[in-house]
Write a protein that holds these residues in place. Structure first.
Motif, PDB file in Angstrom:
ATOM      1  N   GLU A  72      -4.504   6.465   6.556  1.00  0.00           N
ATOM      2  CA  GLU A  72      -5.109   5.956   5.328  1.00  0.00           C
ATOM      3  C   GLU A  72      -4.019   5.518   4.341  1.00  0.00           C
ATOM      4  O   GLU A  72      -2.935   6.111   4.298  1.00  0.00           O
ATOM      5  CB  GLU A  72      -5.984   7.027   4.674  1.00  0.00           C
ATOM      6  CG  GLU A  72      -7.117   7.516   5.560  1.00  0.00           C
ATOM      7  CD  GLU A  72      -8.090   6.401   5.902  1.00  0.00           C
ATOM      8  OE1 GLU A  72      -8.392   5.578   5.016  1.00  0.00           O
ATOM      9  OE2 GLU A  72      -8.545   6.354   7.062  1.00  0.00           O
ATOM     10  N   HIS A 101      -3.435   3.384   0.254  1.00  0.00           N
ATOM     11  CA  HIS A 101      -4.027   2.875  -0.984  1.00  0.00           C
ATOM     12  C   HIS A 101      -3.313   1.590  -1.382  1.00  0.00           C
ATOM     13  O   HIS A 101      -2.112   1.603  -1.664  1.00  0.00           O
ATOM     14  CB  HIS A 101      -3.875   3.925  -2.090  1.00  0.00           C
ATOM     15  CG  HIS A 101      -4.399   3.488  -3.423  1.00  0.00           C
ATOM     16  ND1 HIS A 101      -5.634   2.907  -3.586  1.00  0.00           N
ATOM     17  CD2 HIS A 101      -3.840   3.540  -4.663  1.00  0.00           C
ATOM     18  CE1 HIS A 101      -5.829   2.625  -4.869  1.00  0.00           C
ATOM     19  NE2 HIS A 101      -4.750   2.996  -5.542  1.00  0.00           N
ATOM     20  N   ALA A 144       0.852  -1.189   0.000  1.00  0.00           N
ATOM     21  CA  ALA A 144       0.000   0.000   0.000  1.00  0.00           C
ATOM     22  C   ALA A 144       0.885   1.235   0.000  1.00  0.00           C
ATOM     23  O   ALA A 144       2.076   1.179   0.330  1.00  0.00           O
ATOM     24  CB  ALA A 144      -0.924   0.002   1.218  1.00  0.00           C
ATOM     25  N   SER A 170       0.965   5.437   1.244  1.00  0.00           N
ATOM     26  CA  SER A 170       0.357   6.491   2.032  1.00  0.00           C
ATOM     27  C   SER A 170       1.246   7.724   1.946  1.00  0.00           C
ATOM     28  O   SER A 170       2.358   7.670   1.408  1.00  0.00           O
ATOM     29  CB  SER A 170       0.202   6.040   3.498  1.00  0.00           C
ATOM     30  OG  SER A 170      -0.393   7.050   4.287  1.00  0.00           O
ATOM     31  N   PHE A 216      -3.574   7.306  -9.294  1.00  0.00           N
ATOM     32  CA  PHE A 216      -4.326   7.672  -8.101  1.00  0.00           C
ATOM     33  C   PHE A 216      -3.783   8.982  -7.545  1.00  0.00           C
ATOM     34  O   PHE A 216      -2.654   9.392  -7.835  1.00  0.00           O
ATOM     35  CB  PHE A 216      -4.254   6.572  -7.031  1.00  0.00           C
ATOM     36  CG  PHE A 216      -2.865   6.323  -6.495  1.00  0.00           C
ATOM     37  CD1 PHE A 216      -2.463   6.855  -5.283  1.00  0.00           C
ATOM     38  CD2 PHE A 216      -1.964   5.540  -7.214  1.00  0.00           C
ATOM     39  CE1 PHE A 216      -1.187   6.630  -4.794  1.00  0.00           C
ATOM     40  CE2 PHE A 216      -0.682   5.308  -6.730  1.00  0.00           C
ATOM     41  CZ  PHE A 216      -0.290   5.856  -5.524  1.00  0.00           C
ATOM     42  N   TYR A 264      -4.856   9.733   0.541  1.00  0.00           N
ATOM     43  CA  TYR A 264      -4.437   8.685   1.478  1.00  0.00           C
ATOM     44  C   TYR A 264      -3.400   9.248   2.447  1.00  0.00           C
ATOM     45  O   TYR A 264      -2.198   9.021   2.315  1.00  0.00           O
ATOM     46  CB  TYR A 264      -3.886   7.487   0.705  1.00  0.00           C
ATOM     47  CG  TYR A 264      -4.848   7.019  -0.356  1.00  0.00           C
ATOM     48  CD1 TYR A 264      -5.957   6.249  -0.020  1.00  0.00           C
ATOM     49  CD2 TYR A 264      -4.687   7.406  -1.685  1.00  0.00           C
ATOM     50  CE1 TYR A 264      -6.871   5.856  -0.984  1.00  0.00           C
ATOM     51  CE2 TYR A 264      -5.601   7.012  -2.656  1.00  0.00           C
ATOM     52  CZ  TYR A 264      -6.682   6.241  -2.298  1.00  0.00           C
ATOM     53  OH  TYR A 264      -7.597   5.857  -3.246  1.00  0.00           O
TER      54      TYR A 264
END
Length: 327
Positions: A91, A93, A44, A46, A82, A87
């Motif tokens: 958070e 992604h 991910a 961030s 994105f 994010y």
């Protein structure tokens, strides 16, 4: 803020380039098939937010990594697009979900990106419009990792825009300084409450250094545990020639719906830190030492913080804070 371009759906990854050893036939002496032990990886991304910027659009081209035998593994990201600013803090992604790989060690792990000088490449948007964003060497690096048999490894890349984003030679650049990756089991998050009196006092005492428009940049600077007091806290600069320490993470200090001041930092390696506060974030140019060449300074020592692992959130009160209330 919503992205004006919907992220592409993640494409399921089929393990390729590996074949089971063995040959056909009914000979009883046929050697047994060799099974490749595998694990899986999820990744991910961030970021730490940045003032005066409304959009940071990244376009991922490939994920590349090399195993211990020198074999390069590559996964096409299909120009996955994105907005990084969607994010922030805790958070993130997820751009890789359950990628199956042979168990073992991996190095030279990185994403290649579509640079902003290409059509539909990376871009940044601010009050002056949308601008191409150039990525250092066209890639974002990740730390080496070891994948165990049947293990599912969750990694997160953290991008601190205050340290990595630069504007020079008429273009925006995202450098590797301030970019790191971490195993989610060994990191934690930080939520800090800031003393409102510090906010008022800093603005009053630095009235002559107010930015154009009069809106100060209130910032929290996080330092390693080598820093024991405010006199050791330095600004953002990659190569220091003084005895100060550069921050390991930076976050804007903002107000919640009740007017309380707070800051948040996500995906920090577990351990001990010290936090500093300033309202002069607009005077911290990452391209130079503003402690010696400019008017930047830290205003208050926010004290020591211990960030726990396992993805837990640490609460910290700087000065009087506001009693643990979140907006």
């Amino acid at each position: 803020m919503r992205s004006f371009t919907l992220p592409l759906t993640l494409i399921p990854f089929a393990l390729s380039g590996f074949m089971l050893a063995g040959c056909g036939g009914s000979d009883d002496n046929t050697p047994p098939e060799q099974v490749v032990s595998t694990g899986s990886v999820s990744i991910a991304i961030s970021d730490a937010p940045m003032s005066q910027v409304s959009r940071v659009e990244l376009v991922l081209d490939k994920l590349v990594m090399t195993d211990a035998h020198g074999q390069v593994h590559s996964r096409d990201m299909a120009q996955h697009r994105f907005n990084l600013l969607d994010y922030q803090g805790k958070e993130s992604h997820k751009v890789i979900d359950g990628l199956e790989l042979p168990a073992g060690q991996y190095h030279d792990v990185h994403f290649t990106l579509v640079n902003g000088d290409q059509a539909q490449g990376c871009a940044i948007e601010n009050g002056q419009g949308l601008h191409p964003l150039m990525i250092e060497n066209g890639r974002l690096p990740m730390a080496n990792f070891t994948l165990g048999e049947h293990q599912h490894l969750n990694l997160t890349m953290e991008i601190d825009l205050y340290q990595s984003m630069h504007f020079s030679d008429g273009q925006y650049q995202l450098n590797h300084h301030g970019v790191y990756s971490i195993d989610n089991e060994t990191m934690g998050h930080l939520f800090g409450e800031m003393d409102s009196q510090w906010i008022a006092d800093c603005e009053t005492q630095n009235a002559d250094n107010a930015p154009e428009g009069g809106q100060f940049y209130h910032m929290a600077y996080l330092y390693s545990n080598e820093v024991t007091n405010i006199s050791q806290m330095g600004d953002i600069v990659q190569d220091r020639s003084d005895a100060l320490f550069s921050p390991v993470a930076i976050s804007p200090v903002r107000q919640d719906i009740n007017g309380n001041w707070f800051f948040a930092m996500g995906y920090l390696p577990s351990g001990s830190y010290r936090v500093g506060y300033t309202c002069l974030g607009h005077l911290d140019d990452p391209a130079q030492n503003d402690m010696t060449q400019g008017a930047f300074s830290l205003f208050e020592d926010g004290g020591e913080i211990t960030v726990e692992d396992g993805g837990r959130e640490t609460r910290h009160q700087c000065g009087r804070g506001h009693g643990g209330h979140r907006g």
